[in-house]
Design an enzyme around this catalytic site. Structure first.
Site, PDB file in Angstrom:
ATOM      1  CD  GLU A 263      -1.360  -2.354   2.078  1.00 15.72           C
ATOM      2  OE1 GLU A 263      -2.163  -3.027   2.736  1.00 15.72           O
ATOM      3  OE2 GLU A 263      -0.127  -2.600   2.036  1.00 15.72           O
TER       4      GLU A 263
ATOM      5  CD  GLU B 239      12.168 -30.598  -4.585  1.00 13.59           C
ATOM      6  OE1 GLU B 239      12.758 -31.309  -5.420  1.00 13.59           O
ATOM      7  OE2 GLU B 239      12.277 -29.364  -4.557  1.00 13.59           O
TER       8      GLU B 239
ATOM      9  CB  ALA C   3       8.323 -36.257 -11.224  1.00 14.99           C
TER      10      ALA C   3
END
Length: 370
Positions: free
Chosen positions: A54, A299, A156
């Site tokens: 701000e 991970e 993955a």
């Protein structure tokens, strides 16, 4: 408090995203000031101890801020911290309307900033783009309301659910686009966590590359956290050679000489209660929370994921699926641990998103209350 349609808030949200990775433990906030339909001020949160979004936007707007409208992604603060209250700066600048996406869950603010603005006869509007604003600051929100970090599980795997071959090889299951996204995630979190088996087998660097590290005065990398109850991390591991800090979580009581070796290698050793041949992961997260770590990217490996999922300590999942088949009875799946007895008890993600990264598909979603 009135309801208004979405206007310039998307721009403020984009600014907030630019701040991710630089502001922790403060939230990443974006602010836009508009006068007569024209943007006259832009700002996002600076590193801790510096100006909030701000104030940055007000400085750019200058005297033109009087009578203008501010769009900000989080309720302006109203307390004196390292910086002065944003609410007072807004009031002093003569802003006439403030649109905010979220009420700040911080008990020091939590509606009080809104009240200060309304008491100064500033019109306030809450709720524009709330879901996106919440996602940007999901780590901050979890931390400020519970005292422990937001935990993201990232893995993955192949189409048949394997994270490595039966020989342990895992380079590379996911493609370059997916790996680049992971470096982005490393850039915006406070810590990266792995189990010791991942260190022994893969010897990862666990650093954010391609994103200029963390930024700020010291250009810090995310904290590397190795869950290593027995202290098996090799002293030659690459995590000791990367910029930034490494923390080894070991089971107490721990060998004094081995602890000294880790410290000589540049790591911090934290002794935690033993849980079998592992450490107490709840206590580890408590320790990280006390250090103002607001978010952790886990991970691997399979065993650590299993313990975290079994203990319901994961908040968000990022699962990359590659269009390959690995096979092999001995090849590891993504998540070990005890698991569930029947499919009906399986953990189910909510707010699921599906994204493409080259040939890989990312399925993301939330667990628990998120």
């Amino acid at each position: 408090m009135l309801a208004r349609p979405v206007g310039f808030m998307e721009c403020a949200l984009s600014l907030a995203e630019l701040a991710l990775g630089y502001t922790s433990p403060n939230p990443a906030v974006g602010a836009v000031i508009v006068r007569d339909g024209v943007v006259i001020g832009l700002g996002h949160t600076q590193p801790p101890g510096s100006a909030h979004a701000e104030v940055m936007a007000l400085q750019q707007a200058g005297d033109r801020a009087r009578g203008a409208t501010m769009y900000v992604t989080l309720e302006p603060c109203c307390h004196q911290g390292h910086t002065s209250p944003c609410t007072q700066a807004i009031i002093d600048a003569g802003i006439s309307e403030v649109h905010m996406s979220l009420v700040d869950p911080n008990p020091l603010v939590s509606g009080n900033g809104l009240k200060k603005l309304e008491e100064a006869d500033i019109k306030t509007y809450v709720g524009e783009c709330e879901d996106k604003a919440r996602e940007i600051n999901e780590g901050y929100i979890k931390f400020i309301t519970t005292g422990v970090p937001f935990v993201i599980a990232k893995f993955a795997m192949s189409l048949d659910g394997k994270i490595a071959t039966h020989t342990g090889d895992s380079k590379w299951i996911s493609g370059e686009d997916a790996r680049n996204f992971v470096h982005h995630m490393r850039h915006i979190v406070d810590a990266i966590m792995v189990g010791v088996n991942t260190i022994v087998i893969d010897d990862p660097q666990l650093s954010a590359r391609g994103c200029s590290g963390k930024g700020g005065k010291t250009k810090l990398q995310p904290l590397r956290v190795v869950v290593d109850g027995g202290g098996r991390t090799p002293l030659s591991a690459r995590v000791f050679k990367e910029p930034g800090k490494t923390l080894i979580g070991v089971a107490e009581p721990f060998d004094v000489k081995r602890a000294g070796d880790f410290m000589k290698a540049g790591a911090e050793v934290v002794e935690l209660p033993a849980q079998g041949d592992m450490i107490d992961l709840v206590e580890l997260l408590n320790v990280l929370g006390k250090r103002q770590v607001t978010s952790v990217l886990v991970e691997g490996g399979s065993r650590l994921f299993g313990l975290l999922f079994d203990s319901r300590l994961i908040d968000k999942v990022l699962a990359f699926i590659s269009p390959i088949i690995i096979g092999g009875d001995e090849a590891k799946g993504a998540v070990g641990g005890g698991g569930v007895d029947v499919v009906a008890e399986a953990l189910r993600l909510s707010r699921v998103k599906v994204s493409e990264f080259g040939e890989d598909v990312l399925i993301s979603g939330y667990l628990g209350g998120e």
